[in-house]
Design a protein around this motif. Structure first.
Motif, mmCIF file in Angstrom:
data_model
loop_
_atom_site.group_PDB
_atom_site.id
_atom_site.type_symbol
_atom_site.label_atom_id
_atom_site.label_comp_id
_atom_site.label_asym_id
_atom_site.label_seq_id
_atom_site.Cartn_x
_atom_site.Cartn_y
_atom_site.Cartn_z
ATOM 1 N N UNK A 127 0.859 -1.181 0.000
ATOM 2 C CA UNK A 127 0.000 0.000 0.000
ATOM 3 C C UNK A 127 0.893 1.228 0.000
ATOM 4 N N UNK A 128 0.894 1.938 -1.130
ATOM 5 C CA UNK A 128 1.739 3.116 -1.283
ATOM 6 C C UNK A 128 0.967 4.374 -0.872
ATOM 7 N N UNK A 129 1.610 5.175 -0.028
ATOM 8 C CA UNK A 129 1.063 6.470 0.394
ATOM 9 C C UNK A 129 2.050 7.547 -0.043
ATOM 10 N N UNK A 130 1.542 8.579 -0.684
ATOM 11 C CA UNK A 130 2.410 9.595 -1.276
ATOM 12 C C UNK A 130 2.477 10.855 -0.420
ATOM 13 N N UNK A 131 3.706 11.277 -0.117
ATOM 14 C CA UNK A 131 3.944 12.465 0.694
ATOM 15 C C UNK A 131 4.678 13.517 -0.141
ATOM 16 N N UNK A 132 4.744 14.728 0.390
ATOM 17 C CA UNK A 132 5.387 15.834 -0.342
ATOM 18 C C UNK A 132 6.359 16.584 0.558
ATOM 19 N N UNK A 133 7.071 15.866 1.395
ATOM 20 C CA UNK A 133 7.920 16.482 2.405
ATOM 21 C C UNK A 133 9.070 17.288 1.807
ATOM 22 N N UNK A 134 9.617 16.858 0.676
ATOM 23 C CA UNK A 134 10.767 17.567 0.098
ATOM 24 C C UNK A 134 10.340 18.924 -0.461
ATOM 25 N N UNK A 135 9.128 19.035 -0.945
ATOM 26 C CA UNK A 135 8.632 20.343 -1.402
ATOM 27 C C UNK A 135 8.718 21.358 -0.271
ATOM 28 N N UNK A 136 8.361 20.929 0.937
ATOM 29 C CA UNK A 136 8.403 21.826 2.070
ATOM 30 C C UNK A 136 9.816 22.127 2.532
ATOM 31 N N UNK A 137 10.672 21.109 2.504
ATOM 32 C CA UNK A 137 12.040 21.287 2.996
ATOM 33 C C UNK A 137 12.924 22.040 2.012
ATOM 34 N N UNK A 138 12.773 21.754 0.724
ATOM 35 C CA UNK A 138 13.667 22.310 -0.287
ATOM 36 C C UNK A 138 13.007 23.394 -1.134
ATOM 37 N N UNK A 139 11.679 23.508 -1.048
ATOM 38 C CA UNK A 139 10.962 24.440 -1.914
ATOM 39 C C UNK A 139 10.599 23.778 -3.225
ATOM 40 N N UNK A 140 9.626 24.344 -3.907
ATOM 41 C CA UNK A 140 9.192 23.778 -5.186
ATOM 42 C C UNK A 140 7.912 22.989 -5.048
ATOM 43 N N UNK A 141 7.566 22.272 -6.119
ATOM 44 C CA UNK A 141 6.311 21.508 -6.130
ATOM 45 C C UNK A 141 6.465 20.157 -6.805
ATOM 46 N N UNK A 142 7.703 19.724 -7.036
ATOM 47 C CA UNK A 142 7.932 18.476 -7.756
ATOM 48 C C UNK A 142 7.396 17.241 -7.064
ATOM 49 N N UNK A 143 7.435 17.223 -5.733
ATOM 50 C CA UNK A 143 6.897 16.062 -5.012
ATOM 51 C C UNK A 143 5.416 15.901 -5.303
ATOM 52 N N UNK A 144 4.687 17.016 -5.201
ATOM 53 C CA UNK A 144 3.242 16.969 -5.430
ATOM 54 C C UNK A 144 2.917 16.675 -6.892
ATOM 55 N N UNK A 145 3.630 17.312 -7.812
ATOM 56 C CA UNK A 145 3.333 17.128 -9.233
ATOM 57 C C UNK A 145 3.630 15.697 -9.663
ATOM 58 N N UNK A 146 4.726 15.129 -9.157
ATOM 59 C CA UNK A 146 5.060 13.745 -9.481
ATOM 60 C C UNK A 146 4.049 12.785 -8.856
ATOM 61 N N UNK A 147 3.618 13.089 -7.622
ATOM 62 C CA UNK A 147 2.620 12.239 -6.975
ATOM 63 C C UNK A 147 1.309 12.257 -7.755
#
Length: 258
Positions: A127-147
């Motif tokens: 069961x895969x759960x997708x997070x966006x922690x790097x967007x918050x730590x590093x800036x940007x939106x790639x985690x969310x867009x890739x998810x």
């Protein structure tokens, strides 16, 4: 001394006094400008520091809006899990991950083939759960867009293959390349049958952005220490320093035998 000479000296002193007053006024204006500029710089720097501090450690999902649209087949609490494998498998591996996360890539590189083997054999479901922690730590939106793109791939029945492609082509942590939908669509060409008009529209419109934001919120509220968080049958195996792909396989197969 003649009256004419006295008058000339008085006029010269007056001119000198006027000139000195002009110089003093100019100096006061210069100091005022310097102080004002310094205050603006300090305020500007404080604003930047405030913004960075406000974003540190937070998922950058504030831009996501619209209805929560779960990808096809999502299940679990609030339909936030993307399942892979047979539903009746005796073991369940729960993975919280971020497609920009280098540690997640390291886990995938080490365990990918073992996980595929166990899911294909019916002994394990993931069961895969997708997070966006790097967007918050590093800036940007790639985690969310890739998810979101991965959720679009799930709609097309291509999640596992696209999931692997994203990690195999993960940019460096400071490179927000996954924020570009064109990059994500380009990578879809590596998965047979995924690069369709439906998939491209889903990626470009951010169809599942609000769902990703909800998943990210569940990660924040779950008390997890970071990504990846990998839980086998309720036990966090990523924190087990002795865990290996071979040991994971042994545990799953032992549970499958009952």
């Amino acid at each position: 001394m003649s009256e004419k000479n006295r008058e000339g000296k008085r006029t010269a002193r007056e001119r000198l006094a006027v000139e000195r007053e002009k110089q003093k006024a100019a100096e006061r204006r210069r100091r005022t400008l310097i102080v004002s500029a310094s205050v603006l710089c300090v305020l500007g720097l404080a604003a930047v520091i405030g913004i960075v501090a406000a974003n540190a450690g937070k998922d950058d999902d504030s831009d996501a809006a619209g209805p929560v649209v779960a990808p096809s087949g999502a299940n679990g609490d609030d339909n936030l899990a993307i399942p892979v494998g047979k539903t009746d498998a005796k073991s369940t591996l729960t993975v919280w991950e971020d497609f920009r996360c280098p540690a997640c890539k390291s886990f995938e590189d080490a365990y990918r083939s073992t996980i595929h083997e166990l899911t294909d054999s019916g002994e394990l479901k993931v069961e895969y759960h997708l997070a966006t922690i790097i967007d918050g730590n590093m800036g940007g939106s790639g985690s969310r867009t890739a998810a979101n793109a991965a959720a679009c791939a799930q709609d097309a029945g291509k999640f596992t293959a696209y999931h692997d492609v994203l990690y195999e082509n993960q940019p460096s942590e400071t490179d927000d390349a996954f924020a570009e939908t064109s990059k994500l669509i380009e990578l879809a060409k590596k998965v047979d049958g995924l690069d369709t008009a439906t998939f491209r529209t889903c990626v470009e419109k951010g169809t599942h952005d609000s769902w990703v934001s909800k998943s990210a919120a569940a990660f924040r509220n779950g008390g997890f220490s970071g990504t990846p968080t990998v839980i086998l049958n309720g036990k966090n195996i990523y924190q087990d320093q002795t865990m290996t792909p071979a040991k994971l396989k042994e545990q799953v197969q032992k549970a499958a035998k009952g």
